[in-house]
Write a protein that holds these residues in place. Sequence first.
Motif, mmCIF file in Angstrom:
data_model
loop_
_atom_site.group_PDB
_atom_site.id
_atom_site.type_symbol
_atom_site.label_atom_id
_atom_site.label_comp_id
_atom_site.label_asym_id
_atom_site.label_seq_id
_atom_site.Cartn_x
_atom_site.Cartn_y
_atom_site.Cartn_z
ATOM 1 N N ARG A 148 59.289 60.680 126.847
ATOM 2 C CA ARG A 148 58.596 59.393 126.892
ATOM 3 C C ARG A 148 59.582 58.238 126.765
ATOM 4 O O ARG A 148 60.538 58.286 126.011
ATOM 5 C CB ARG A 148 57.594 59.305 125.730
ATOM 6 N N ILE A 149 59.321 57.200 127.511
ATOM 7 C CA ILE A 149 60.089 55.959 127.381
ATOM 8 C C ILE A 149 59.068 54.834 127.304
ATOM 9 O O ILE A 149 58.246 54.684 128.213
ATOM 10 C CB ILE A 149 61.001 55.721 128.614
ATOM 11 N N ASP A 150 59.079 54.102 126.231
ATOM 12 C CA ASP A 150 58.138 52.985 126.105
ATOM 13 C C ASP A 150 58.901 51.684 126.120
ATOM 14 O O ASP A 150 59.874 51.521 125.398
ATOM 15 C CB ASP A 150 57.328 53.108 124.810
ATOM 16 N N ILE A 151 58.467 50.799 126.959
ATOM 17 C CA ILE A 151 59.158 49.518 127.062
ATOM 18 C C ILE A 151 58.213 48.420 126.611
ATOM 19 O O ILE A 151 57.158 48.207 127.203
ATOM 20 C CB ILE A 151 59.612 49.271 128.522
ATOM 21 N N ASP A 152 58.585 47.783 125.537
ATOM 22 C CA ASP A 152 57.745 46.709 125.000
ATOM 23 C C ASP A 152 58.343 45.395 125.483
ATOM 24 O O ASP A 152 59.366 44.949 125.002
ATOM 25 C CB ASP A 152 57.764 46.797 123.471
ATOM 26 N N GLN A 159 68.859 60.519 132.824
ATOM 27 C CA GLN A 159 69.427 59.487 133.702
ATOM 28 C C GLN A 159 68.702 58.159 133.546
ATOM 29 O O GLN A 159 69.315 57.095 133.531
ATOM 30 C CB GLN A 159 69.315 59.932 135.151
ATOM 31 N N TRP A 160 67.388 58.252 133.403
ATOM 32 C CA TRP A 160 66.627 57.000 133.217
ATOM 33 C C TRP A 160 67.033 56.306 131.913
ATOM 34 O O TRP A 160 67.248 55.113 131.866
ATOM 35 C CB TRP A 160 65.118 57.265 133.212
ATOM 36 N N ALA A 193 59.163 60.381 132.046
ATOM 37 C CA ALA A 193 60.009 60.757 133.177
ATOM 38 C C ALA A 193 59.934 62.256 133.416
ATOM 39 O O ALA A 193 59.542 63.023 132.530
ATOM 40 C CB ALA A 193 61.445 60.355 132.884
ATOM 41 N N LYS A 194 60.337 62.633 134.621
ATOM 42 C CA LYS A 194 60.406 64.062 134.918
ATOM 43 C C LYS A 194 61.563 64.645 134.120
ATOM 44 O O LYS A 194 62.535 63.949 133.789
ATOM 45 C CB LYS A 194 60.653 64.268 136.410
ATOM 46 N N LYS A 195 61.477 65.946 133.853
ATOM 47 C CA LYS A 195 62.477 66.611 133.024
ATOM 48 C C LYS A 195 63.895 66.317 133.522
ATOM 49 O O LYS A 195 64.775 65.921 132.769
ATOM 50 C CB LYS A 195 62.212 68.116 133.118
ATOM 51 N N GLU A 196 64.051 66.492 134.836
ATOM 52 C CA GLU A 196 65.411 66.373 135.388
ATOM 53 C C GLU A 196 65.899 64.925 135.430
ATOM 54 O O GLU A 196 67.090 64.656 135.523
ATOM 55 C CB GLU A 196 65.502 67.029 136.771
ATOM 56 N N TYR A 221 60.704 57.740 140.848
ATOM 57 C CA TYR A 221 59.305 57.788 140.412
ATOM 58 C C TYR A 221 59.221 58.177 138.935
ATOM 59 O O TYR A 221 59.958 59.051 138.482
ATOM 60 C CB TYR A 221 58.529 58.797 141.247
ATOM 61 N N ILE A 222 58.370 57.516 138.214
ATOM 62 C CA ILE A 222 58.093 57.880 136.816
ATOM 63 C C ILE A 222 56.578 57.841 136.630
ATOM 64 O O ILE A 222 55.874 57.092 137.316
ATOM 65 C CB ILE A 222 58.679 56.871 135.785
#
Length: 887
Positions: free
Chosen positions: A125-129, A146-147, A139-142, A68-69
């Motif tokens: 933060r992860i942004d995917i264009d 990994q993501w 994503a969650k801290k933990e 989950y994100i």
Amino acid sequence: MMESNVNEINNNNIILQQQPAMASSIDIDNQQQQQPSNKWHILEGLKNGHQPSDKKTIEHKPPLFTGYILKRRKRPLKGWHKRYFHLDSGILSYAKNINDWQKRKLHGSTDIGLSVISCKPSSRRIDIDSDSGIFHLKAKKEDYNQWVHALRTHRLARQHEIAFGSSTGNDNHAALASITEDSINSSFCLQQNRLKSPTTSSGQSLIQKCDKLSSQSSLLLHNQSNLNVGKIQEKLIKLSSLLKFIETAPANASACVPCIGDLETYKYTKKSSKLLRFHLHRSKNKNKSKDHDQNGQPKFSLQQQSFLSISHPSLTDDDLTTAAAAATTACDNQSITTMTKNVAMKDFVQLANEINNNFRQLLKSIQDINYNEKQDDDSEERSKSIRISFDKSTVHHDADDDGDGGDEDVFTSSEQQQQQSPYHRTYSMDETSVMSISEYHDAEDNVGFLGQPNRSSDDYNSSSSSASSSSIEDEDDESIITDFSEDSHKQNNCCLKSEQLLAVKRRTRLPSVEPTNDISLWSLLRKNIGKDLSKISMPVTINEPLNLLQRLCEELEYCELLDMAAAMIDDPCQRMLMMAAFAISSYSSSYYRVGHKPFNPLLGETYECVRDDKGFRFIGEQVSHHPPISACHADSKNYVFWQDMRVKTKFWGKSMEIIPIGTVNVVLRPSKSHYKWNKITTCVHNLFKGERYVDIYGELTITEMGNGLNDQLTCKITFDKASYWSGSQNEIHGMVMNSRGQIIERIRGRWNESVYAGSRCIWRAGTMPDNYEAYYGFTRFAIELNELIDNEKPWLPPTDTRFRTDQRALEEGDVQRAETIKSELEQQQRERRKMQETNGETHLPLWFSKQLNGNKNDEATDIYTFNNQYWDSRANHFDGIDFVRLW
Ligand SMILES: CC(C)CCC[C@@H](C)[C@H]1CC[C@H]2[C@@H]3CC=C4C[C@@H](O)CC[C@]4(C)[C@H]3CC[C@]12C
């Protein structure tokens, strides 16, 4: 490193030599970790030396990764929601939760090999264009690291697969067998769809058909669950797998060898290609010859390479070399692959035929359903008594309007309205649709009149002096309305009663075509991911010869809609429809304007536009520099229009989001109704490669206040994000609701084409002038905006944009002069700012005054209102005004 490589590509210096192998993906992870955690940085793509045999570097099949994100909601500023994401074979798909995912109720999916991914560790933060839009994730801290790792390894593997195919024919088969359902949505199809490559071969058209079919099927799956579509879905999965296989396998023997040669062609075309010099437009068949070989076969391998190199700026020229080398190696396996490919192509055709038939059947059932529904709708519509009371053919307004409007409330009946209208010409449009008046001009000579600059100042004094006295002290909206209503009869004189009307023939083309643009946009932007770009100084060739104030004025291109709305005194609902059409129409010009940005006005720069033919006069001023804010005000006999706006620009890797902040206001004088609405987001996709296009999305809500009735209407218009799933682009739909929330009208259409209320067309965009592609994609109205008309010259303040020398030089095609002057002017502006800061002064706009919103930290909500002094002052030749010398 990245930058220099990109520059090399842009300078056409592709170096065909092997580079030593780069660090492993783990090293790249480490490198990434060394980046400052509070800054955005891009995940590196396939790098030098990542060759098929380089097993250490590329994990050929990274493990499935799920979880989950938080995903930012599609509508801006609406928070985050938790979504289940699934990353397999380089395809990232997501659903509301794991159950939905298992039931294949996917919300979206994208090929991350074709996306730009940027991360900001401090906020996880992860942004995917991607081609299917921008995903903003958190994503969650933990899970964050990994993501990031999973995305990186999948992306590298996927890019590797795209560039080289799988290492053997068998691998291809394995990949084929392992392709899951979500690859249906893979942006492989998306890419095909977006590029809209010309359909010259039957294979290509089948691919496109397949894209369409799979999107249609997904719609049906969602909407027509009771239809038996399971089987089709299965077939589509197969079809999609086949397609993927056919695409990734080397095309044929001759396609292998020219790969390297094609790099040369690529270098050549890069310079000349309109696509690559950032002049973008929507024509579909332009690059036919470049995308296809002599036999009209698509150059798949070349497309893939050049696509990778530009769409993934992180792929360097060396990667191209590597890709080419790999393709040559692949020739060794030629016969096996070609054979397999032939079989796959046969299967593809057969399957596509089957699906085609299945869809025909489905379509028929849906048409039946739709038909029944339409029958119901029609009868309901017929029974509605509310109809537009005004007939478009009655909008014949006489030129002999003396406009003195002695009565307080002259607009009490539609007949009277017609007499008071500002038009000096007759509409001859079909239906109620409105085209650009400029276009109309073209057809009829001398129908436009410019208010004589030396008109009696009384005309203005009577209107604005009274307005200024009251509106300055009035702070709230209600009082502003009262203000307008009180002097409405005087305002009627504003710019229409000219003693001598002068017929002006406005220009129908710009003095010069747009210059070629070979700057590296990527090297300019890459360091600014996620940042507001308003502070970056851009080369002048990125600009169009209009500034932002002029673009605000351009929003009045279809101001006839406001006149029509004003005429609908007794019909709030139809009036609201016209307002909606107007609000939508203001975005239409963006469609062809993705190649350039307007000039940023200098602080204190103004722009006026007096259009007697259209019945309005407009004034805009750049009122703030940091943040840049533009304010404007226009008035006519029928309405007052004003807005202030600041623009936030964000660059996400492949696309740029432009978020204007501000409220548009219109008061219709006859009904005294005040409409307000928000602005929505514009996003320019494929900044570096592919067909650049603009998407406009968000919810635009028009509220009506002060119509004197209790039942105040609201109109909610949704601008849909372009969606591969539904195959839709530029679509809008909306509804007019009463104060009890009941829907009383619906609208639909496309912001770039037309708007319909039921079956009635209420607005249609004007046609484009000839050869608009070579002239910045300007509409007829836009062409006219920067024209300096001799008679007007003596009346303009020195700060008027039309005197701005760099913009004028660009308009005339003198790029070098424009560039030199632009940097001088910007430098002078910085110096003025410094001076002010050292002297502890703050800039005060001349024609607008700032109303603080009370929250010191939120400049965005400060409002600038017109002080009503401009036109009076203009009549006095700006006597006593101390203008800053801007150029
Ligand atoms: C790098 C370059 C080439 C990107 C091009 C960016 C262009 C498309 C951007 C830059 C500024 C933008 C404009 C800024 C403000 C407004 C006013 C708003 O009411 C409608 C959209 C509109 C008119 C935007 C349209 C898109 C726009 C023109």
